[in-house]
Design a protein around this motif. Structure first.
Motif, short mmCIF file in Angstrom:
data_model
loop_
_atom_site.label_atom_id
_atom_site.label_comp_id
_atom_site.label_asym_id
_atom_site.label_seq_id
_atom_site.Cartn_x
_atom_site.Cartn_y
_atom_site.Cartn_z
N TRP A 156 -1.05 -5.71 6.92
CA TRP A 156 -1.63 -7.03 6.66
C TRP A 156 -0.83 -7.80 5.60
CZ3 TRP A 156 -5.47 -9.42 9.40
CH2 TRP A 156 -6.15 -8.61 10.34
N LEU B 226 -9.58 -6.55 1.57
CA LEU B 226 -8.78 -5.33 1.49
C LEU B 226 -8.25 -5.09 0.07
CD1 LEU B 226 -6.54 -5.27 4.72
CD2 LEU B 226 -8.53 -3.82 4.22
N THR B 227 -7.84 -6.16 -0.56
CA THR B 227 -7.31 -6.03 -1.93
C THR B 227 -8.41 -5.53 -2.87
OG1 THR B 227 -5.70 -7.77 -1.57
CG2 THR B 227 -6.29 -7.32 -3.86
N LEU C 43 0.07 -6.76 2.60
CA LEU C 43 -0.33 -6.53 1.20
C LEU C 43 0.42 -5.31 0.65
CD1 LEU C 43 -4.15 -6.89 1.86
CD2 LEU C 43 -2.75 -8.56 0.63
N ARG D 136 -7.93 -10.14 4.02
CA ARG D 136 -6.95 -9.71 3.01
C ARG D 136 -7.58 -9.69 1.61
NH1 ARG D 136 -2.43 -11.57 6.40
NH2 ARG D 136 -3.03 -13.72 6.06
N ALA E 78 -8.18 -14.16 8.70
CA ALA E 78 -7.32 -13.11 8.15
C ALA E 78 -7.30 -13.16 6.62
CB ALA E 78 -5.91 -13.25 8.70
N GLU E 79 -7.35 -14.37 6.08
CA GLU E 79 -7.29 -14.52 4.63
C GLU E 79 -8.50 -13.86 3.96
OE1 GLU E 79 -5.32 -15.00 1.50
OE2 GLU E 79 -4.53 -15.41 3.52
N CYS F 251 -2.93 -1.57 4.68
CA CYS F 251 -2.83 -2.88 4.02
C CYS F 251 -1.44 -3.48 4.20
CB CYS F 251 -3.15 -2.74 2.53
SG CYS F 251 -4.89 -2.34 2.25
N MET G 48 -1.59 -5.44 -4.84
CA MET G 48 -3.02 -5.12 -4.95
C MET G 48 -3.36 -4.60 -6.35
SD MET G 48 -4.09 -3.70 -1.17
CE MET G 48 -3.00 -2.28 -1.16
#
Lengths: 240, 240, 240, 240
Positions: free
Chosen positions: A110, A59-60, A112, A56, A52-53, A107, A117
């Motif tokens: 998740w 995604l950022t 975020l 993320r 997951a990290e 996001c 971001m």
């Protein structure tokens, strides 16, 4: 511009990407294209095994990338030869700016926030890829720019369509299913087909065999930058 | 433009970089600036312990970088507000294009031919840094661009001057001595001082405190990209 | 971004243009601004005495101008510092591209087809003004560009609002009434106010007194080019 | 790049302009090209009958034009595909910046100081032509830009060569003789030939028949703008 025909599917999309200038570039850059669209990161998404990290971090950087991608399309509007092209490219730019809001909602699931971001530093991969695109718009004409942009516009559609069509893709309980579905959607396919159409008729008025080698070189670079981008944001020492 | 005064030395150069807008940016970005100018790569140059292979990778990417750096200065000429600035920036651009020929001679001693360097793929670090610079020229004004360019123009001078002034630097038998001497030369110092002068008076007509935060952010990014660049060309998987 | 408040009128618009950076530029360029907004062409529109042929030449060039004006806004999107600004500027660009279709409908009533307008040569005035705008975006930053764009964005609103508020304006049977009404509309006023707001907060982050002289110089040039543009397309020898 | 062969003359230059892409553009734009190169202003120069005041207005605008012309060449350096092209275009840009100092000396003989010329407002013709050039560099690639630049680079050489070869040209006591001689010089011819050579090989790698119609359209516009430029600075109402 393609009409939205209900029934157009990932399958017709996968046929479409074999044709025209885009199909030719994709074939001639097959090594770079495979390294991008069949990247380990993509396989881990399909199996639901990606940490997951890592997702993320991706995604950022993808959020920050979309800002630059919209800038590159804005530049394409400025460089287009006809009012029709300006409108088609403005539509794509508008989609990117609008879809960022959907992206922000996704996001959030998740963990975020948009402000987190926006405050994140741009990664080396993001800087390399996005500024390669805008610089292409500065150095070249709209054809040079559209060729470079096509790797992203079409490639994500191909990844989505292929993963959703692949029986090996894990759907049950895969936390990345919605991400795959988004890029396998008719909406995304239509938009990617529109990108190929604008590219094709720009090639018709600005192209010529003499230009092909430079265009292919740029397309290869864009594909390599896409492959690198899957791991964007993981060089923590660069981000400081 | 500074006159070439015989007697100007690395020492006066190191005083110069503390002053004006450049000095302020350098102080406010001290962490990034130290990570760049005191990078492990630099320390290995000083001790002569850098593997030759790493240096060759760097030289090749540096050659390719200089082409883009000259493009960024050409853009600065196009963006300058006065004929005097156009001339000063054109002179810098001309030096870069001329010095590439010296560079080619130096690289030949390391077994690198110009055609090999021209054919080498651009690294992720090179793409990120150089296109960040040209994009800055597209997005911003000449002040934005000159701030971003200053990290390179002045930083290499600082590295050269500091290493040559440092008693810990190994001179006897150090294969990197000539490289250090080049960036510690009066010629390089004059050119870096000219860059700071153009920056300073551009700040005087285009600046304002309100702009400082964005300029500092860009300067920090440029310094981070410089730090990353010492290892440019070593991510072999990106280069394909 | 201003909300659309029913009841906002030309009168509040005329108060708005006195304020902030725009108000200051307008006052300091009063001679050029008056020559533009109170041009003989404008007075003839108000009295309905303008020869139809002159108006048609103007409409054709105005159509061609809007294409370039949209390009300049696309460039502003590419140059904006924040996502919010990108969106605000993209909205303006979208309005221009959409409003061209209304414009085409209006022009048809004057006997001008879109294809005839597209095929018409660009006049000297159009080339000078529109390329001055896009070049400002190439040479300067987004503030330089927005200052240059403000003369058009706000000036037509002022012309519309003033003419419609002026008792001397002939309304009965005036063939140019609809044209005046369009630029006196709430829609146009909102859009012009949005332009002034984006300009104002860009000035807040990119401005500084040191920049004002160059910005005023460009604003004056834009106003002079607007004044010249009323007669665009009448130098028949240039158009060939 | 052509070597400076003593003995190259206006006559060989006039043969050169018939060839290659430039020759083709010149033939296909013959009406616009003749209107530019055989303009009444040119005929009056040849006969020595041009009013001095008209020449001074032209010289002032030409000075201001050269600044913009150098900017356009700087942009071409930034857009060039190869280091060799960057160097060739940088050389031209350098010539323009250097020759401006000769120009200043020549203008002084006509009573025009550099500071007076720098302070003069840019005419409508100058704005239209010069910003058309820089915008071409923003919108298109280096080929689009070089085609637009060729009208000036080659056209003045043709005017000089033709006038000096024409027995009808008045040489005795003609105050414009030195101006004609400058553009008929070997130096100018070499530089114009270099421009055609860079254009030709850029066409070889970036061209294609599909592009010719747009290139011809731009070349025609550039020639029309040159024709208009002879009278630059005479619309006193625009200059304010």
């Amino acid at each position: 511009m393609s009409e939205k025909i209900p029934g157009a599917t990932a399958r017709t999309f996968l046929a479409h990407i074999e044709r025209g200038l885009f199909g030719r570039l994709r074939r001639d850059a097959h090594a770079e294209w495979a390294a991008y669209t069949q990247h380990e990161f993509v396989r881990c998404l399909a199996l639901g095994t990606l940490p997951a990290e890592d997702f993320r971090a991706f995604l950022t950087q993808d959020y920050l990338y979309l800002i630059q991608y919209a800038r590159a399309y804005a530049l394409a509007v400025c460089k287009a030869d006809t009012l029709d092209d300006m409108r088609a490219l403005a539509r794509t730019m508008g989609h990117v700016l609008d879809e960022m809001q959907l992206h922000v909602g996704y996001c959030a699931e998740w963990g975020l926030t948009e402000s987190a971001m926006q405050g994140a530093p741009e990664s080396l991969e993001l800087l390399a890829y996005s500024r390669f695109l805008t610089d292409k718009g500065l150095a070249g004409d709209v054809l040079d720019l559209l060729v470079a942009l096509a790797a992203c516009a079409v490639g994500y559609g191909e990844v989505g369509a292929r993963l959703m069509a692949d029986p090996a893709t894990v759907k049950e309980g895969n936390p990345y299913l919605r991400w795959m579905e988004e890029y396998a959607s008719d909406d995304y396919a239509f938009s990617a087909i529109a990108a190929m159409e604008t590219l094709e008729h720009t090639w018709a008025v600005r192209g010529g065999e003499a230009r092909y080698p430079l265009l292919l070189k740029d397309f290869r670079t864009a594909a390599r930058l896409e492959a690198a981008f899957w791991r964007a944001g993981q060089q923590r020492n660069f981000l400081g």
